[in-house]
Design an enzyme around this catalytic site. Structure first.
Site, PDB file in Angstrom:
ATOM      1  N   SER A 184      35.452  36.608  25.795  1.00  0.00           N
ATOM      2  CA  SER A 184      36.128  37.838  25.402  1.00  0.00           C
ATOM      3  C   SER A 184      36.592  37.876  23.957  1.00  0.00           C
ATOM      4  O   SER A 184      36.756  38.954  23.389  1.00  0.00           O
ATOM      5  CB  SER A 184      37.326  38.088  26.326  1.00  0.00           C
ATOM      6  OG  SER A 184      38.242  37.013  26.257  1.00  0.00           O
ATOM      7  N   HIS A 212      33.077  41.003  30.869  1.00  0.00           N
ATOM      8  CA  HIS A 212      32.607  41.742  29.699  1.00  0.00           C
ATOM      9  C   HIS A 212      31.086  41.896  29.655  1.00  0.00           C
ATOM     10  O   HIS A 212      30.558  42.475  28.706  1.00  0.00           O
ATOM     11  CB  HIS A 212      33.095  41.053  28.424  1.00  0.00           C
ATOM     12  CG  HIS A 212      34.577  41.074  28.277  1.00  0.00           C
ATOM     13  ND1 HIS A 212      35.260  42.097  27.653  1.00  0.00           N
ATOM     14  CD2 HIS A 212      35.535  40.200  28.698  1.00  0.00           C
ATOM     15  CE1 HIS A 212      36.558  41.857  27.680  1.00  0.00           C
ATOM     16  NE2 HIS A 212      36.746  40.712  28.313  1.00  0.00           N
ATOM     17  N   LYS A 243      36.414  47.813  32.311  1.00  0.00           N
ATOM     18  CA  LYS A 243      35.843  47.665  30.967  1.00  0.00           C
ATOM     19  C   LYS A 243      34.645  48.609  30.841  1.00  0.00           C
ATOM     20  O   LYS A 243      34.827  49.794  30.625  1.00  0.00           O
ATOM     21  CB  LYS A 243      35.513  46.200  30.711  1.00  0.00           C
ATOM     22  CG  LYS A 243      36.796  45.341  30.737  1.00  0.00           C
ATOM     23  CD  LYS A 243      36.544  43.890  30.524  1.00  0.00           C
ATOM     24  CE  LYS A 243      37.851  43.123  30.379  1.00  0.00           C
ATOM     25  NZ  LYS A 243      38.687  43.138  31.610  1.00  0.00           N
TER      26      LYS A 243
END
Length: 395
Positions: A184, A212, A243
């Site tokens: 990240s 992610h 996300k």
């Protein structure tokens, strides 16, 4: 009861506790680690700090799906999933998520942090040996620590170091290797095939947190593990929904055996109210868009290439990343905060990341790109970064 002088009418914290809190906060300030929250008007800034990689968080279709889900099922789920909070919309979403990542089953959690804590609390105890990449997310480190497991951290992305540590572990010890999918703060992608092979050779399970990568990587937006690396290679796969998918919550995907085990024993699952049904309905809408609009991922990929090419031409110190996370390594925390403040004054928001989130001396601007960024927004960011660099280089 004594009254606090700071807040009239409120009971004071006892002297010992008050001094304890004040002392720690003072130390935190002196070390330059103080954190501040700021209200951000999303329409007034160019946001290069969030994780809305596909630009779905404000998509009108998801907003509508949220409202329709709330009208049909209510604003909240009202109870944990094992009491009366498990609704039809949750069941449908779990099936869709399992299909996306090529697993038999998936289980919803309220957040990625809780998902990681739940898995590690269930799989690990004092008899378990856990091997974590040095740059893993805090929730993975905290989960192993709270489970009481013996944890060793291997050098970032170093399969030889991991193999060396696993070889030293007694053969009768349960072994779990844990890694982010996309890291990240650095934006690089774990070598899933390599990790899987090392685990196979040493009879270890592999857990990947693809927070992610989900929605961004993979042929179908199924992430860096997804359908290419099944349960035999990655027995435990975690994904988050807040996300690239733009909503909220998280899931764990795996075998029937794993999911049933989590339902029986994962305390962060058992003792948490199920996620609001409107959020689940919105996530179903996001999965539809992910499937029907692959051009979003293509546009994001083009933005990443454009940013990196121009940033390199400017001479910005980029880390090697092919994902939407594009860190500019400035090294000094004060310098990072200064650059971020000057960008914010120009209406550009980026992440200012410093210790202890990253190692000392590796402070960076964490710039994130989205499919809905316009080219002129990216150019404005690059112009501002170039100006800051030139300003520091003037004699």
């Amino acid at each position: 009861m004594p009254v606090s002088p700071e807040v009239p009418g409120r009971p004071s914290v006892s002297g010992g506790w008050r001094q304890r809190l004040l002392a720690r906060q003072a130390c935190h300030r002196e070390q330059g680690l103080w954190r501040e929250r700021r209200m951000h008007g999303r329409m007034l800034i160019d946001d290069f700090a969030g994780n809305d990689y596909l630009g779905l968080a404000s998509d009108p279709r998801l907003v509508q799906a949220t409202a329709e889900g709330a009208r049909r099922y209510g604003a909240g789920a009202c109870a944990s999933q094992l009491v009366s909070g498990y609704l039809e919309v949750h069941q449908e979403l779990e099936a869709r998520l399992a299909a996306l990542v090529g697993r038999p089953r998936a289980l919803l959690f309220s957040s990625g942090y809780l998902a990681n804590l739940g898995v590690l609390q269930v799989l690990c105890d004092r008899s378990t040996a856990v091997f974590q990449d040095r740059l893993n997310h805090a929730s993975l480190l905290d989960g192993a620590r709270l489970a009481g497991a013996r944890t060793r951290r291997f050098h970032h992305g170093d399969l030889d170091d991991l193999a060396h540590l696993l070889a030293r572990c007694p053969s009768d010890t349960p072994r779990l290797v844990v890694s982010d999918g996309v890291f990240s703060m650095d934006g690089d992608v774990a070598d899933i095939a390599g990790l899987s092979e090392v685990c196979r050779r040493h009879d270890a399970w592999l857990m990947v947190d693809d927070a992610h990568g989900l929605g961004v990587l993979g042929e179908h937006g199924d992430g860096c593990a997804g359908r290419r690396h099944g349960c035999d290679q990655v027995p435990v796969l975690v994904g988050t929904l807040g996300k690239a998918l733009g909503t909220g919550g998280a899931f764990v995907a795996g075998s029937e055996l794993l999911i049933e085990h989590l339902i029986q024993f994962a305390r962060p699952y058992i003792y948490t109210t199920a996620e609001p049904p409107g959020v689940s309905a919105a996530t179903l809408g996001a999965l539809d868009i992910l499937e029907q609009e692959p051009e979003r991922r293509a546009r994001l990929k083009a933005h990443i290439a454009r940013f990196r090419a121009q940033a390199k031409a400017i001479g910005l110190p980029l880390l090697p990343s092919s994902t939407p996370i594009q860190p500019v390594l400035l090294g000094d925390s004060t310098r990072v905060q200064r650059w971020a403040a000057r960008l914010r004054a120009q209406g550009v928001l980026v992440g200012a990341i410093r210790a202890p989130t990253v190692p000392r001396g590796q402070a960076r601007l964490r710039i994130t790109l989205s499919a809905v960024h316009r080219e002129e927004q990216i150019d404005r960011l690059l112009d501002a970064l170039a100006s800051l660099k030139a300003r520091e280089e003037r004699p």
